[in-house]
Design an enzyme around this catalytic site. Structure first.
Site, PDB file in Angstrom:
ATOM      1  N   ASP A 297      33.938  44.679  49.216  1.00 31.41           N
ATOM      2  CA  ASP A 297      32.713  45.267  48.681  1.00 31.41           C
ATOM      3  C   ASP A 297      31.631  45.114  49.756  1.00 31.41           C
ATOM      4  OD1 ASP A 297      30.904  46.577  47.129  1.00 31.41           O
ATOM      5  OD2 ASP A 297      31.211  45.375  45.339  1.00 31.41           O
TER       6      ASP A 297
HETATM    7  C1  BGC Z   1      29.042  48.078  44.847  1.00 33.63           C
HETATM    8  C2  BGC Z   1      30.305  48.915  44.955  1.00 33.63           C
HETATM    9  C3  BGC Z   1      30.017  50.158  45.739  1.00 33.63           C
HETATM   10  C4  BGC Z   1      29.495  49.769  47.101  1.00 33.63           C
HETATM   11  C5  BGC Z   1      29.243  50.943  48.014  1.00 33.63           C
HETATM   12  C6  BGC Z   1      28.369  47.867  46.186  1.00 33.63           C
HETATM   13  O1  BGC Z   1      27.101  47.348  46.037  1.00 33.63           O
HETATM   14  O2  BGC Z   1      29.340  46.848  44.243  1.00 33.63           O
HETATM   15  O3  BGC Z   1      30.788  49.205  43.676  1.00 33.63           O
HETATM   16  O4  BGC Z   1      31.159  50.952  45.832  1.00 33.63           O
HETATM   17  O5  BGC Z   1      28.291  49.062  46.931  1.00 33.63           O
HETATM   18  O6  BGC Z   1      28.167  51.681  47.611  1.00 33.63           O
END
Ligand code: BGC
Length: 766
Positions: A297
């Site tokens: 993530d």
């Molecule tokens: C989130 C993810 C997301 C990623 C990219 C993160 O803050 O937890 O779910 O895909 O950002 O935007």
């Protein structure tokens, strides 16, 4: 070596190996067909360690096609990295022209010309916004959900995207957590079949089709179990909950062929998910045979230092790769640390090769090596963006997502003409909130509002007042937002129009950015002055239809007690107002069922229908009135609206359950059937739900668990027999033997209209 590739259907490729022929002294071209693994091997044989690590590196978008963005201090460095083949993927670059610009650098400037995979949070539609995933899940309509994902993929892929960070398959039992809007709710079975439908929708039958995108099951794992519903918080759950509740939707996504997984920000039982070897290497890659790749993530490698798990960047890189993370999203750690970690023997070349092989394989499957610009056609982008088919799909999905929570004396549907309707509430004319959160490419204020929908569908006189003002301006994505909490001057005007109206429709709930990532709440009420507005208006006109727009279950006790009708309309996307108007006027008979329990009080959190019985489920007989049982002194245990609940404009009648036999033996099945009859005067759809209780087991089982359901449409007076098959496999769970199996014993079976149904039958498993 000179090599030229030609695309052939079904992922087979033709490679003309001139150098091979030259070395054999031949002069004719000889055609050799190579499979994707062979092509990956060929390519990897040419890659330096640094280039391999580059494939494991993902950057956020930085490049304005007119030049490096001055806001990004490291834009020049990122550009250089792209040109040096040190970037495998980018996220948040969107638009056919913009994606082409970055792809050109990777393909034309870097030594090996390996194309980028372009990721994006396509959560519920791209430019045309479909309902938030929680809302879509309320449809229990797997074909509609699959289609909605497919249409989102079509529109996004036309804008250069070839990988979505969806579906989020986290089970969510705590409505305080803002991200409940992104998932399929509280149930592992419903969550699993929806996960599978979404993966199939995004990826289609053929990943190399320009209309499909690679999907990503996230957040692996247990992110939704954040303590007290506070985003990013600690997760501490036992093995049984992990295997029986959390993991099934991930397994379903993997079985459906999802090409990527994303790990998570949270720690799980002391280990940050990003470095969790048991989850990623043992369960996912080994036991489930997942052969796609895992992306971290956002910055989650680096956050392991903050968690108190990694000493520094170098250590974080070591832990993440050993733990099974293949791609580093925005921590900049793999690129800077992996080379030295290999040299020091703290990670292995085999681990790096495995990660790169996985990433390149997905790129080949997407057809990116055959034409890196296949998603970058501006003419196609223009034709597909907002096309009729996509808008129609969004409207269809929006109608199917609506849940009728209350409808006393058939106050709904509304008469189409001759009425004066007071349309009140901060969200009634709002064109932004219905889009919900996670709609990065959606235009602000582009939804059809309820006011617009109501004016289009009926010939009534509609007068509108906000009552309570909305937030002053569209807030930035990363800010806290609320419905106005300082100004209630509009309540008077709202009361004035309500006084003489035949019907009042109040559109209340959460502002579009009040749920989603980082939007946890400690209260589950109607925010701002909305409850006060509701009660003030009620004082002058009791004939109120409450239309809710929200991203999570709310506490609605007062409304439920006082109002004749409540319609749960979530954040339904671009076509919101049209969908709501069609339902209010009865052009569409609502059939949605809640995918999460609606609480009576925030103190009931976490709340879910498949709870354990405990040793003290109630005080009965001589003990009646005693306090020594599992309960609250000031609130009921049961929810206000249970999981699976939803009404219709018609009435459905269930017969008693018939079982084909009372005992289930290995290798056989029991058929459980009911007859469903539409006793009303309009056509309607019902989700017939089947739950099972396993009365005693090596690990205690929930009081009931959803095992199957069927969406049935019946004309007035029509009946249909619904048959569910139960085999020993239906009864499997993760047992004390640490495997999925069913155990002999006594079972109850429930079939009905929601999870609180009492219609039951009983059988034994031998
Ligand atoms: C989130 C993810 C997301 C990623 C990219 C993160 O803050 O937890 O779910 O895909 O950002 O935007």
């Amino acid at each position: 070596m000179l090599a030229q590739y030609y695309f052939l259907p079904r992922g087979r490729y033709l490679l003309l190996l001139f150098s091979f022929l030259l070395s054999c002294g031949g002069t004719d071209q000889k055609e050799v067909e190579l499979s994707i693994p062979q092509r990956v091997n060929e390519l990897m044989a040419k890659m330096t360690l640094k280039e391999k690590i580059g494939q494991m590196n993902q950057y956020n978008g930085f490049w304005n096609v007119t030049g490096p963005s001055p806001k990004e201090g490291n834009a020049k460095e990122k550009y250089d990295h792209l040109a040096q083949g040190l970037v495998g993927s980018m996220l948040n670059v969107r638009g056919a022209r913009e994606v082409r610009a970055v792809q050109e650098i990777a393909v034309n400037k870097s030594r090996l010309g390996i194309p980028l995979i372009i990721g994006f949070d396509l959560i519920h539609g791209y430019k045309t916004i479909s309902p938030i995933p929680l809302a879509e899940s309320a449809s229990w309509d797997l074909e509609a959900i699959r289609n909605s994902a497919a249409l989102g993929a079509k529109e996004a892929s036309a804008a250069g995207i070839n990988w979505t960070f969806a579906p989020m398959v986290d089970i969510t039992r705590d409505a305080r957590w803002g991200r409940v809007m992104e998932g399929a709710g509280e149930d592992p079975y419903l969550g699993s079949v929806i996960a599978s439908a979404r993966v199939k929708g995004f990826q289609g039958d053929d990943l190399s089709s320009p209309n499909s995108v690679a999907a990503c099951a996230k957040h692996f794992a247990a992110y939704g179990f954040a303590e007290s519903g506070k985003d990013y918080n600690t997760v501490d759950i036992g093995e049984s909950t992990l295997h029986n509740i959390v993991l099934p939707p991930f397994k379903a996504a993997s079985d459906a062929g999802v090409r990527t997984f994303m790990n998570a920000f949270n720690e799980l039982n002391g280990i940050p998910a990003t470095a969790d070897k048991i989850l990623q290497r043992d369960i996912l890659k080994r036991d489930w045979g997942f052969d796609g790749f895992i992306v971290s993530d956002w910055g989650s490698l680096k956050e392991m230092i903050v968690h108190g798990y990694a000493r520094d960047n170098n250590h974080a890189g070591e832990l993440a790769l050993n733990g099974g993370s293949d791609m580093d999203m925005e921590s900049y750690i793999y690129l800077s640390e992996l080379e030295s970690l290999v040299e020091e023997g703290r990670v292995t070349m085999a681990q790096i090769d495995d990660a790169v092989r996985r990433i390149l394989t997905v790129k080949y499957e997407l057809g990116l090596f055959d034409d890196p610009f296949r998603y970058c056609d501006t003419t196609r982008e223009k034709e597909i963006t907002g096309a009729h088919e996509i808008r129609a799909g969004a409207l269809d999905m929006a109608k199917k997502s609506i849940v009728l929570l209350k409808n006393n004396n058939a106050v709904l549907p509304l008469k189409r003409e001759g009425q004066t309707i007071a349309l009140i509430g901060p969200l009634a004319a709002d064109k932004n909130s219905p889009l919900g959160n996670w709609r990065i490419a959606g235009e602000n204020n582009s939804a059809i509002s309820v006011l617009e929908g109501m004016r289009k569908y009926g010939a009534n006189t509609i007068i509108h007042e906000q009552g309570v003002k909305l937030v002053n301006e569209i807030p930035a994505f990363h800010r806290e937002v609320n419905i106005n909490t300082t100004d209630k001057s509009g309540i008077k005007a709202a009361k004035n129009i309500a006084k003489n109206a035949d019907v009042v429709v109040m559109v209340l709930g959460e502002y579009g950015f009040q749920s989603g990532e980082g939007r946890s709440r400690s209260k589950l009420d109607l925010p701002g002055f909305q409850q006060e507005l509701l009660e003030e208006v009620y004082a002058v006109n009791k004939n109120i239809i409450l239309v809710l727009m929200n991203g999570r279950p709310l506490v609605l006790n007062w409304a439920d007690e006082h109002l004749p009708a409540i319609v749960e309309a979530w954040h339904l996307g671009t076509e919101s107002g049209n969908a709501i108007a069609e339902v209010l006027y009865g052009d569409y008979n609502p059939s949605g069922k809640l995918p999460m329990s609606f609480p009576r009080s925030v103190g009931q959190m976490p709340l879910y229908y498949n709870y354990k019985n405990t040793g003290r489920p109630g005080a009965k007989g001589a003990d009646a009135g005693s306090v020594f049982w599992s309960h609250y002194g000031d609130e009921k245990n049961v929810p206000l609206y249970p999981f699976g609940f939803g009404l219709s404009y018609t009435e459905f009648e269930y017969s008693e359950i018939t079982l084909s036999k009372p005992e289930l033996t290995r290798g056989t099945k029991i058929e459980a059937s009911v007859t469903l009859t539409n006793r009303g005067v309009v056509k309607g759809k019902e989700v017939v739900q089947m739950y099972i209780r396993d009365h005693y087991a090596s690990v205690t089982r929930p009081v009931r668990e959803l095992k199957d359901f069927e969406l049935v449409e019946l004309a007035p007076g029509e009946s249909q027999q619904i048959i569910f098959e139960i085999t020993p496999e239906t009864l499997q769970f993760y047992s004390a033997n640490k495997k999925w199996e069913s155990e002999p014993g006594t079972f109850s079976l429930f079939i009905g209209t929601n999870s609180a149904t009492t219609r039951s039958a009983h059988f034994e498993l031998e």
